[in-house]
Write an enzyme that holds these catalytic residues in place. Structure first.
Site, PDB file in Angstrom:
ATOM      1  N   LYS A 171       0.860  -1.192   0.000  1.00  0.00           N
ATOM      2  CA  LYS A 171       0.000   0.000   0.000  1.00  0.00           C
ATOM      3  C   LYS A 171       0.890   1.233   0.000  1.00  0.00           C
ATOM      4  O   LYS A 171       2.065   1.202   0.389  1.00  0.00           O
ATOM      5  CB  LYS A 171      -0.946   0.010   1.194  1.00  0.00           C
ATOM      6  N   PRO A 207      10.185  -3.981   0.020  1.00  0.00           N
ATOM      7  CA  PRO A 207      11.272  -3.709   0.970  1.00  0.00           C
ATOM      8  C   PRO A 207      10.749  -3.552   2.395  1.00  0.00           C
ATOM      9  O   PRO A 207       9.661  -3.013   2.619  1.00  0.00           O
ATOM     10  CB  PRO A 207      11.875  -2.400   0.459  1.00  0.00           C
ATOM     11  N   ALA A 249       9.881   0.285   4.760  1.00  0.00           N
ATOM     12  CA  ALA A 249       9.670   1.227   3.661  1.00  0.00           C
ATOM     13  C   ALA A 249       8.387   2.026   3.793  1.00  0.00           C
ATOM     14  O   ALA A 249       8.156   2.953   3.024  1.00  0.00           O
ATOM     15  CB  ALA A 249       9.655   0.472   2.327  1.00  0.00           C
ATOM     16  N   GLY A 250       7.512   1.678   4.736  1.00  0.00           N
ATOM     17  CA  GLY A 250       6.216   2.338   4.820  1.00  0.00           C
ATOM     18  C   GLY A 250       5.226   1.835   3.802  1.00  0.00           C
ATOM     19  O   GLY A 250       4.192   2.461   3.565  1.00  0.00           O
ATOM     20  N   GLY A 272       3.858  -1.297   3.994  1.00  0.00           N
ATOM     21  CA  GLY A 272       2.947  -2.250   4.621  1.00  0.00           C
ATOM     22  C   GLY A 272       3.236  -3.706   4.341  1.00  0.00           C
ATOM     23  O   GLY A 272       2.344  -4.544   4.512  1.00  0.00           O
ATOM     24  N   GLY A 315       4.981  -6.211   5.841  1.00  0.00           N
ATOM     25  CA  GLY A 315       4.780  -7.179   6.918  1.00  0.00           C
ATOM     26  C   GLY A 315       3.322  -7.346   7.281  1.00  0.00           C
ATOM     27  O   GLY A 315       2.848  -8.471   7.495  1.00  0.00           O
ATOM     28  N   SER A 316       2.581  -6.238   7.333  1.00  0.00           N
ATOM     29  CA  SER A 316       1.153  -6.300   7.644  1.00  0.00           C
ATOM     30  C   SER A 316       0.391  -7.036   6.551  1.00  0.00           C
ATOM     31  O   SER A 316      -0.527  -7.811   6.822  1.00  0.00           O
ATOM     32  CB  SER A 316       0.591  -4.888   7.816  1.00  0.00           C
ATOM     33  N   SER A 317       0.761  -6.791   5.303  1.00  0.00           N
ATOM     34  CA  SER A 317       0.098  -7.464   4.195  1.00  0.00           C
ATOM     35  C   SER A 317       0.390  -8.962   4.212  1.00  0.00           C
ATOM     36  O   SER A 317      -0.496  -9.779   3.940  1.00  0.00           O
ATOM     37  CB  SER A 317       0.545  -6.857   2.864  1.00  0.00           C
ATOM     38  N   ASP A 335      -2.137  -1.900  10.676  1.00  0.00           N
ATOM     39  CA  ASP A 335      -2.427  -1.891   9.243  1.00  0.00           C
ATOM     40  C   ASP A 335      -3.024  -3.199   8.730  1.00  0.00           C
ATOM     41  O   ASP A 335      -3.521  -3.253   7.609  1.00  0.00           O
ATOM     42  CB  ASP A 335      -1.151  -1.603   8.445  1.00  0.00           C
TER      43      ASP A 335
END
Length: 293
Positions: A17, A99, A102-103, A105, A107-109, A141
């Site tokens: 995202k 990456p 990186a902002g 998301g 890991g959350s995804s 997230d």
């Protein structure tokens, strides 16, 4: 359901995202910051594969973004096992393309795709709402990715309002250095941003179908001060259009009017940077798996 016939792995995507903007508007008594943001799904994806085990074990193979005990995929699988009373286990294989730090998301995804995939593979039968509640226990997230649509996000990330967005291409640069989300929020001083726009009517973010250019990322300044590669990436992307940092960094993005021209610019970027051209996604690739539960 894509299956690797040689090993009986089910192969599935976990999309990234971008935050089209991120405004921090307050802080709760427990210290968590209140935000308003627009999360948009994009086509850059991690690749996850799952194989069911009958022995109840959770095995993690492939790329590791963190220590095994902290791995979000493992934590997601064990949480679903416990809450749904599943006796089956799984092998979870991850190939990272998003990456870390990186902002975007990633890991959350990955955790969201793990919950969606194993809910189906194990026949747990939990609804989208049930999985979103579980996801919130893993990270702020995660519910967004299970929700499956780009959305306006409020509160600490728990209030989602799905929104339809126009098709767009984006250039994304990760400048080779990750950013820490907790540190970024700790460094942010809410009182030093009196001009930070507070949006009461989020529909006003758009003018003539395009996102307003006065919207911004409140964390961009504090992350840029500690990671000089971020302003360098922002300046480089400025050749293509208005550039902005996503999330708590350190990746930057710009909406594109000419994909071919962007490819030529990104080919000349520093070797240490990872550059992508991605497209917006109207919904999560696995969203349909939860529509009838």
């Amino acid at each position: 359901m894509p299956v690797d016939s040689d090993s009986c792995f089910v192969n599935l995507p976990a999309p990234a995202k971008i935050n089209r903007f991120l405004h921090i508007i307050g802080r709760r008594s427990d210290g968590y910051h209140l935000l308003q943001s627009l999360f948009e799904l994009v086509s850059l994806c991690d690749d996850l594969s799952f194989r069911k085990l009958e022995n109840g074990k959770i095995e993690r193979i492939g790329d590791l973004a963190s220590a095994p005990g902290d791995d979000l995929c493992v934590r997601a699988a064990r949480l679903l096992q416990r809450e749904a009373g599943c006796r089956a286990g799984a092998v979870v294989r991850l190939h990272k393309k998003i990456p870390s730090g990186a902002g975007l998301g990633g890991g959350s995804s990955d955790a969201a795709t793990t919950l969606i995939a194993l809910n189906r593979l194990w026949g747990a039968g939990l609804s989208r709402s049930d999985l979103m509640d579980l996801g919130a226990r893993l990270g702020a997230d995660v519910p967004f990715f299970i929700g499956g649509r780009s959305a306006f996000v409020e509160g600490v990330g728990e209030r989602l309002s799905p929104v339809d967005l126009p098709d767009e291409l984006f250039a994304v640069i990760w400048p080779g250095v990750g950013s820490s989300t907790p540190q970024a929020f700790q460094r942010f001083d809410l009182t030093s941003h009196p001009q930070s726009l507070k949006i009461n009517n989020l529909c006003g973010c758009f003018r003539n179908g395009r996102l307003r250019q006065d919207l911004h990322n409140d964390l961009e300044q504090v992350v840029s001060e500690s990671i000089p590669q971020v302003p360098e990436a922002l300046a480089y992307l400025g050749r293509l259009g208005a550039a902005r940092m996503t999330g708590s960094g350190s990746a930057a993005f710009a909406a594109l009017s000419d994909g071919k021209a962007a490819e030529a610019v990104l080919r000349r970027a520093p070797e240490a940077w990872q550059c992508f051209i991605v497209r917006s996604l109207h919904e999560h690739p696995l969203s349909g798996w939860l529509d009838n539960i």
